[in-house]
Design a protein around this motif. Structure first.
Motif, PDB file in Angstrom:
ATOM      1  N   ALA A   1       0.770  -1.699  -0.016  1.00 59.61           N
ATOM      2  CA  ALA A   1       0.266  -0.215  -0.232  1.00 59.61           C
ATOM      3  C   ALA A   1       0.731   1.159   0.337  1.00 59.61           C
ATOM      4  O   ALA A   1       1.305   1.949  -0.995  1.00 59.61           O
ATOM      5  N   ARG A   2       1.770   1.405   0.953  1.00 52.19           N
ATOM      6  CA  ARG A   2       2.455   2.655   0.739  1.00 52.19           C
ATOM      7  C   ARG A   2       3.143   2.948  -0.415  1.00 52.19           C
ATOM      8  O   ARG A   2       3.870   4.137  -0.514  1.00 52.19           O
ATOM      9  N   PHE A   3       4.211   1.515  -1.035  1.00 58.23           N
ATOM     10  CA  PHE A   3       4.816   1.520  -2.283  1.00 58.23           C
ATOM     11  C   PHE A   3       3.707   2.122  -3.161  1.00 58.23           C
ATOM     12  O   PHE A   3       3.876   3.730  -3.502  1.00 58.23           O
ATOM     13  N   TYR A   4       2.429   1.920  -3.295  1.00 57.86           N
ATOM     14  CA  TYR A   4       1.586   2.611  -4.660  1.00 57.86           C
ATOM     15  C   TYR A   4       1.230   4.583  -4.310  1.00 57.86           C
ATOM     16  O   TYR A   4       1.290   5.013  -4.783  1.00 57.86           O
ATOM     17  N   LEU A   5       1.203   4.425  -2.866  1.00 58.62           N
ATOM     18  CA  LEU A   5       0.431   5.844  -2.602  1.00 58.62           C
ATOM     19  C   LEU A   5       2.097   7.365  -2.695  1.00 58.62           C
ATOM     20  O   LEU A   5       1.475   7.691  -2.775  1.00 58.62           O
TER      21      LEU A   5
END
Length: 185
Positions: free
Chosen positions: A133-137
Motif C-alpha cells: 500500500a505504501r509503495f503505491y501511495l
C-alpha cells in the motif's frame, strides 16, 4: 522492456531495500520493547505491544523517509514544499493500522502472544501488506513522476497530467506600452 517499467522495477527494488532496513530497525526495537531479548530483566513495554509497535515503526519511518527521499525516489521531486514529509507521515501512520490489525488478530482472536507469533503477524504479514500500500501511495501522492526530456520532446502533453499543466493565456491584443518591432533585414 519499456523505460517506464524499468523505472518502476528499479524503484520497487530500491523501495524493498530501504523498507527492509527500516523493518530491521523496527523489528529489533519492537522485540526489545515487548520481549526483552532475554536480557534478564523485564521488557520495558511487555504489556503494551501495540504502543511498542507504534514507537518502533515511528523510528523505522524516519529511516524509511531518508532512504526514500535520497535514494528510492531521488529522480522524483516532492509534490509539496515540505519535501513530502507530512503526506509521508500521514500515509505511514494510516498504513501502520494494517500490521497493528494483524497483531491484534493474532493476540486477541488466535490467542497467540509469543515472540514468533507477534513477529509473524505484525512484522511479516502486516508489514508486507502495508508495504504494498505504501509503495503505491508514495509513487502516486508524495513523489511526482520524473520528467524525462526524451519523453517530453516526443510527447509533450503526455508526460504531465492536465492538472499539473500551467496554462498561460496569451493577450488578445498587442500591448501598447511596448514599441512595435521592426521586421529584420
Amino acid at each position: 522492456m519499456s523505460d517506464r517499467w524499468r523505472r518502476v522495477r528499479t524503484e520497487a527494488y530500491r523501495f524493498l531495500a530501504v523498507g527492509g532496513l527500516a523493518t530491521v530497525v523496527a523489528v529489533v526495537i519492537f522485540n526489545f520493547l515487548v520481549h526483552g531479548f532475554h536480557t534478564g530483566w523485564e521488557a520495558p513495554l511487555a504489556g503494551q505491544p501495540y504502543f511498542a509497535f507504534v514507537i518502533a515503526n515511528l523510528i523505522g519511518m524516519v529511516v524509511s523517509y531518508r532512504g526514500s527521499r535520497t535514494w528510492v525516489f531521488r529522480d522524483r521531486p516532492p509534490r509539496t514544499a515540505d519535501g513530502g514529509r507530512l503526506l509521508f507521515v500521514v500515509i505511514n501512520v494510516a498504513t501502520m493500522l494494517i500490521p497493528i490489525a494483524c497483531l491484534w488478530f493474532s493476540r486477541n482472536v488466535l490467542g497467540l502472544d509469543d515472540p514468533y507469533s507477534d513477529n509473524a503477524a505484525a512484522n511479516v504479514i502486516g508489514l508486507f501488506l502495508g508495504m504494498v500500500a505504501r509503495f503505491y501511495l508514495f509513487r502516486t501522492l508524495v513523489f511526482q513522476k520524473p520528467v524525462v526530456l526524451a519523453e517530453l520532446k516526443q510527447h509533450p502533453l503526455q508526460v504531465f497530467e492536465l492538472a499539473e499543466l500551467d496554462v498561460i493565456e496569451e493577450p488578445t491584443a498587442p500591448s501598447t506600452s511596448d514599441p512595435a518591432r521592426r521586421p529584420g533585414p
